[in-house]
Scaffold this active site. Structure first.
Site, PDB file in Angstrom:
ATOM      1  N   ASN A  55       1.425   0.320   5.827  1.00  5.98           N
ATOM      2  CA  ASN A  55       1.938  -0.359   4.629  1.00  5.98           C
ATOM      3  C   ASN A  55       2.823  -1.499   5.080  1.00  5.98           C
ATOM      4  O   ASN A  55       3.745  -1.293   5.876  1.00  5.98           O
ATOM      5  CB  ASN A  55       2.738   0.619   3.759  1.00  5.98           C
ATOM      6  CG  ASN A  55       3.478  -0.085   2.635  1.00  5.98           C
ATOM      7  OD1 ASN A  55       2.996  -1.076   2.098  1.00  5.98           O
ATOM      8  ND2 ASN A  55       4.648   0.417   2.283  1.00  5.98           N
ATOM      9  N   GLY A  56       2.579  -2.695   4.559  1.00  6.65           N
ATOM     10  CA  GLY A  56       3.393  -3.845   4.908  1.00  6.65           C
ATOM     11  C   GLY A  56       2.557  -4.992   5.428  1.00  6.65           C
ATOM     12  O   GLY A  56       1.351  -5.064   5.180  1.00  6.65           O
TER      13      GLY A  56
ATOM     14  N   CYS B  14      13.158  -3.764   1.115  1.00 10.62           N
ATOM     15  CA  CYS B  14      12.686  -4.783   0.173  1.00 10.62           C
ATOM     16  C   CYS B  14      13.231  -4.517  -1.229  1.00 10.62           C
ATOM     17  O   CYS B  14      13.062  -3.429  -1.787  1.00 10.62           O
ATOM     18  CB  CYS B  14      11.158  -4.772   0.149  1.00 10.62           C
ATOM     19  SG  CYS B  14      10.424  -5.808  -1.133  1.00 10.62           S
TER      20      CYS B  14
ATOM     21  N   GLY C 130      -1.611   0.941  -4.833  1.00 10.11           N
ATOM     22  CA  GLY C 130      -2.861   0.325  -4.425  1.00 10.11           C
ATOM     23  C   GLY C 130      -4.035   0.979  -5.111  1.00 10.11           C
ATOM     24  O   GLY C 130      -4.125   2.210  -5.147  1.00 10.11           O
TER      25      GLY C 130
ATOM     26  N   TYR D  98      10.238  -3.178  -8.748  1.00  4.39           N
ATOM     27  CA  TYR D  98       8.879  -3.103  -9.290  1.00  4.39           C
ATOM     28  C   TYR D  98       7.986  -2.050  -8.661  1.00  4.39           C
ATOM     29  O   TYR D  98       7.328  -1.292  -9.365  1.00  4.39           O
ATOM     30  CB  TYR D  98       8.207  -4.478  -9.143  1.00  4.39           C
ATOM     31  CG  TYR D  98       6.782  -4.537  -9.639  1.00  4.39           C
ATOM     32  CD1 TYR D  98       6.506  -4.673 -10.992  1.00  4.39           C
ATOM     33  CD2 TYR D  98       5.717  -4.426  -8.758  1.00  4.39           C
ATOM     34  CE1 TYR D  98       5.192  -4.707 -11.454  1.00  4.39           C
ATOM     35  CE2 TYR D  98       4.406  -4.467  -9.206  1.00  4.39           C
ATOM     36  CZ  TYR D  98       4.156  -4.609 -10.557  1.00  4.39           C
ATOM     37  OH  TYR D  98       2.864  -4.637 -11.004  1.00  4.39           O
TER      38      TYR D  98
ATOM     39  N   CYS E 234       0.825  -1.201   0.000  1.00  6.44           N
ATOM     40  CA  CYS E 234       0.000   0.000   0.000  1.00  6.44           C
ATOM     41  C   CYS E 234       0.862   1.255   0.000  1.00  6.44           C
ATOM     42  O   CYS E 234       2.086   1.184   0.005  1.00  6.44           O
ATOM     43  CB  CYS E 234      -0.920   0.011   1.225  1.00  6.44           C
ATOM     44  SG  CYS E 234      -1.891  -1.510   1.421  1.00  6.44           S
TER      45      CYS E 234
ATOM     46  N   SER F  25       7.339  -0.293 -15.340  1.00 15.89           N
ATOM     47  CA  SER F  25       8.440  -0.447 -14.395  1.00 15.89           C
ATOM     48  C   SER F  25       9.695  -1.047 -15.019  1.00 15.89           C
ATOM     49  O   SER F  25      10.760  -1.031 -14.405  1.00 15.89           O
ATOM     50  CB  SER F  25       7.997  -1.305 -13.204  1.00 15.89           C
ATOM     51  OG  SER F  25       7.451  -2.536 -13.633  1.00 15.89           O
TER      52      SER F  25
END
Length: 465
Positions: free
Chosen positions: A108-109, A242, A34, A248, A8, A291
């Site tokens: 987020n996560g 990450c 999102g 991406y 998100c 992307s």
């Protein structure tokens, strides 16, 4: 808990005259993170008002309901969910009201020990309306003791996994990042000197704000009348952003931990090109919008092959990786891309993509190029083979759904209908994206945090421990 994985975007503004409108614009810049829900909570010093709904930001908000939000501090959220997790109850912000005041949260996560925490909280009498991790965070805070800051610190110490979240009270704003820094979170200042916080720095440009710094792993930043104050709830912190944020998720005009996303992606393309013996096997390079375009540019420049617009994207469809069901993903691929026949017909095409997850998109794109007359299609992936599920907020929760986990590269090449297939080795990815501190669990199976019941472990999990 596999059904509520999320990736998100969060955005917040503290003490700004046009806070609701700036939050709307900030979320607009994060819409790629999102597309199934959006919401804004606004504080006026006495209370918190919230508006939210399912769908795109522009579907949820319009002039009239934005005008209903009054106040100088806001937090907002854009969300996507997997199957079964897109109920309105899970759309954020979530707001809790008690005799101590109101608190709103956006997140987020993914919390990997969410199931255990939820069970514990329910046994103590907590009642949950939805299945979002954010609701667990709220209950932990509400059930704590001491000042709100002390409650937040105690709650964060109970959480395992990836999270960046914002907490809004009637008067203050808090920005928090997990102790491994898996999910990004940055601080900026508006032209008027107000503070703002965002999942990505691209949102700052949208509102004419300047980037100040990243929220550090394990840090809580409190924005109040006293200014911005920093606190750390953990000592064993690490920078394990990450890898998929570079590959991406993030927009190319964002900067993550000091590194331009566009520059990182372009370097992955260059390094991918250096693996080739020569450039004589192809005529043109085509990137998969959007992307993969930066990586395709780097690949093209390194080999001296023409970079062509061989695929055209319909800008009014969503991202297929983050659609909630396989059926919708398949439909999304057919809707979102078309081949540029005059460009690819009769050409040997190098197709550069950022990753192969389930294989649906890659297979369809190869078919599109073949149908448009491409004589050969050589697939080049600007990341390693994704072989392990992610439990930190990416919609891949089992090995069964990952193409590379079930097929070696040569077999996968045949399944895609490609003439050749090559992935970027893990060391090259690290070299392009700032070092080996990245979380690469989806490639290596080496997870940053402990895993919990119901989470599929790698076959050699015990040996790794």
């Amino acid at each position: 808990m596999r059904k509520i994985n999320e990736e998100c975007g969060v955005f917040g503004v503290y003490r700004e005259e046009e806070a609701p409108l700036l939050t709307y614009f900030g979320l607009h810049a994060l819409q790629h993170r999102g597309q199934e829900g959006a919401g804004i909570a606004c504080a006026d010093g006495r209370d918190i008002a919230c508006r939210k709904g399912c769908g795109l930001l522009t579907e949820v908000f319009h002039t009239e309901n934005l005008a209903e939000l009054h106040g100088h501090s806001c937090i907002g959220h854009v969300r996507y969910a997997t199957a079964g997790g897109n109920e309105l109850e899970n759309v954020q912000p979530l707001v809790a009201r008690s005799y101590l005041g109101s608190v709103a949260v956006v997140h987020n996560g993914q919390i990997v020990n969410a199931a255990a925490l939820r069970r514990e909280l329910e046994e103590k009498g907590s009642i949950f309306r939805g299945t979002s991790d954010s609701e667990i965070i709220l209950h932990l805070i509400q059930g704590g003791t001491g000042t709100l800051l002390e409650k937040i610190e105690a709650a964060c110490r109970r959480l395992e996994g990836a999270f960046s979240f914002l907490i809004l009270t009637e008067k203050n704003l808090y920005a928090i990042r997990d102790k491994n820094g898996i999910r990004p979170l940055s601080i900026g200042r508006t032209a008027g000197g107000s503070w703002c916080v965002s999942s990505e720095t691209c949102a700052f440009s949208m509102i004419n704000a300047r980037f100040v710094r990243d929220v550090e792993p394990g840090e809580i930043v409190k924005f109040s009348a006293s200014g911005a104050e920093s606190f750390f709830y953990a000592k064993d912190c690490a920078h394990r952003l990450c890898a998929m944020e570079y590959i991406y998720f993030s927009r190319p005009d964002s900067t993550l931990e000091g590194l331009s996303v566009h520059a990182a992606r372009k370097e992955t393309g260059r390094r991918l090109a250096r693996l080739e013996e020569n450039a004589e096997f192809a005529d043109i390079v085509v990137g998969v919008p959007d992307s993969s375009l930066s990586a395709a540019m780097g690949y093209s420049e390194e080999l001296g092959l023409p970079y062509e617009m061989g695929l055209i994207k319909n800008k009014y469809t969503g991202r297929t990786f983050i659609q909630p069901t396989q059926k919708l993903r398949d439909t999304g691929v057919r809707m979102k891309l078309s081949a540029n026949q005059p460009v690819v017909e009769g050409k040997r095409v190098v197709l550069v993509d950022d990753s192969i997850v389930r294989g649906t998109t890659s297979r369809r794109i190869v078919t599109l190029l073949r149908e448009a007359g491409a004589s050969e299609v050589h697939v080049r992936i600007a990341s390693p083979e994704m072989k392990f599920p992610c439990f930190y907020g990416v919609d891949t929760s089992t090995r069964a759904e990952l193409a590379s986990a079930n097929h070696p590269a040569d077999e996968l090449c045949r399944l895609l209908g490609a003439d050749s297939l090559r992935f970027l080795p893990e060391p090259e990815l690290c070299g392009a994206c700032g070092g080996d501190g990245l979380c690469r669990a989806c490639f290596t199976g080496k997870y940053v945090t402990p895993l919990y019941d119901g989470m599929e472990r790698p076959r050699d999990w015990e040996a790794q421990q």
